[in-house]
Design a protein around this motif. Structure first.
Motif, PDB file in Angstrom:
ATOM      1  N   ALA A   1     -14.925 -19.137 -11.027  1.00 25.58           N
ATOM      2  CA  ALA A   1     -15.111 -19.833  -9.749  1.00 25.58           C
ATOM      3  C   ALA A   1     -13.765 -20.232  -9.150  1.00 25.58           C
ATOM      4  N   VAL A   2     -12.850 -20.693  -9.983  1.00 27.64           N
ATOM      5  CA  VAL A   2     -11.510 -21.050  -9.510  1.00 27.64           C
ATOM      6  C   VAL A   2     -10.809 -19.810  -8.954  1.00 27.64           C
ATOM      7  N   LEU A   3     -10.895 -18.698  -9.669  1.00 27.90           N
ATOM      8  CA  LEU A   3     -10.263 -17.464  -9.206  1.00 27.90           C
ATOM      9  C   LEU A   3     -10.898 -16.957  -7.919  1.00 27.90           C
ATOM     10  N   SER A   4     -12.195 -17.123  -7.782  1.00 27.07           N
ATOM     11  CA  SER A   4     -12.862 -16.717  -6.548  1.00 27.07           C
ATOM     12  C   SER A   4     -12.352 -17.546  -5.372  1.00 27.07           C
ATOM     13  N   GLY A   5     -12.224 -18.848  -5.579  1.00 25.37           N
ATOM     14  CA  GLY A   5     -11.670 -19.709  -4.534  1.00 25.37           C
ATOM     15  C   GLY A   5     -10.246 -19.323  -4.198  1.00 25.37           C
ATOM     16  N   TYR A   6      -9.457 -18.989  -5.219  1.00 21.28           N
ATOM     17  CA  TYR A   6      -8.087 -18.545  -4.994  1.00 21.28           C
ATOM     18  C   TYR A   6      -8.075 -17.264  -4.160  1.00 21.28           C
ATOM     19  N   ASP A   7      -8.937 -16.314  -4.519  1.00 19.26           N
ATOM     20  CA  ASP A   7      -8.982 -15.047  -3.787  1.00 19.26           C
ATOM     21  C   ASP A   7      -9.334 -15.274  -2.317  1.00 19.26           C
ATOM     22  N   ASP A   8     -10.304 -16.152  -2.071  1.00 20.57           N
ATOM     23  CA  ASP A   8     -10.674 -16.470  -0.684  1.00 20.57           C
ATOM     24  C   ASP A   8      -9.488 -17.052   0.075  1.00 20.57           C
ATOM     25  N   GLN A   9      -8.798 -17.999  -0.527  1.00 19.49           N
ATOM     26  CA  GLN A   9      -7.666 -18.632   0.134  1.00 19.49           C
ATOM     27  C   GLN A   9      -6.488 -17.666   0.291  1.00 19.49           C
ATOM     28  N   ALA A  10      -6.292 -16.780  -0.693  1.00 17.85           N
ATOM     29  CA  ALA A  10      -5.215 -15.788  -0.589  1.00 17.85           C
ATOM     30  C   ALA A  10      -5.467 -14.844   0.593  1.00 17.85           C
ATOM     31  N   ARG A  11      -6.733 -14.454   0.799  1.00 15.89           N
ATOM     32  CA  ARG A  11      -7.063 -13.621   1.961  1.00 15.89           C
ATOM     33  C   ARG A  11      -6.766 -14.379   3.249  1.00 15.89           C
ATOM     34  N   HIS A  12      -7.118 -15.651   3.273  1.00 14.75           N
ATOM     35  CA  HIS A  12      -6.856 -16.488   4.445  1.00 14.75           C
ATOM     36  C   HIS A  12      -5.347 -16.548   4.722  1.00 14.75           C
ATOM     37  N   LEU A  13      -4.548 -16.754   3.692  1.00 10.70           N
ATOM     38  CA  LEU A  13      -3.086 -16.796   3.863  1.00 10.70           C
ATOM     39  C   LEU A  13      -2.546 -15.458   4.344  1.00 10.70           C
ATOM     40  N   HIS A  14      -3.093 -14.379   3.819  1.00 11.48           N
ATOM     41  CA  HIS A  14      -2.632 -13.051   4.200  1.00 11.48           C
ATOM     42  C   HIS A  14      -2.862 -12.798   5.691  1.00 11.48           C
ATOM     43  N   GLU A  15      -3.953 -13.355   6.210  1.00 12.75           N
ATOM     44  CA  GLU A  15      -4.282 -13.186   7.623  1.00 12.75           C
ATOM     45  C   GLU A  15      -3.490 -14.135   8.521  1.00 12.75           C
TER      46      GLU A  15
END
Length: 72
Positions: free
Chosen positions: A48-62
């Motif tokens: 769950a932590v990694l999923s949240g990280y992945d979501d936020q990393a996509r947000h940062l990438h955009e």
């Protein structure tokens, strides 16, 4: 890396990208090749932590990257 209390039970972390990447890589390694004695509930929390990280990393990438600033 710098850690400080934001409020009770919540930490604010300031880290270089390579420091954070190392932590995320270690978490992914554990999730993918955990020994059988690690409880499934712990692995689910880590997923769950990694999923949240992945979501936020996509947000940062955009988002537009901030200008280079020296460390505070």
């Amino acid at each position: 890396m710098r850690l400080e209390w934001a409020r009770p039970g919540v930490l604010r972390a300031t880290a270089h990208a390579f420091e954070f990447a190392a932590l995320v890589a270690a978490a992914r390694y554990v999730v993918e090749s955990a020994p059988p004695d690690i409880p499934e509930e712990s692995l689910e929390q880590l997923r769950a932590v990694l999923s949240g990280y992945d979501d936020q990393a996509r947000h940062l990438h955009e988002a537009r990257a901030p200008e280079e600033n020296p460390d505070p």
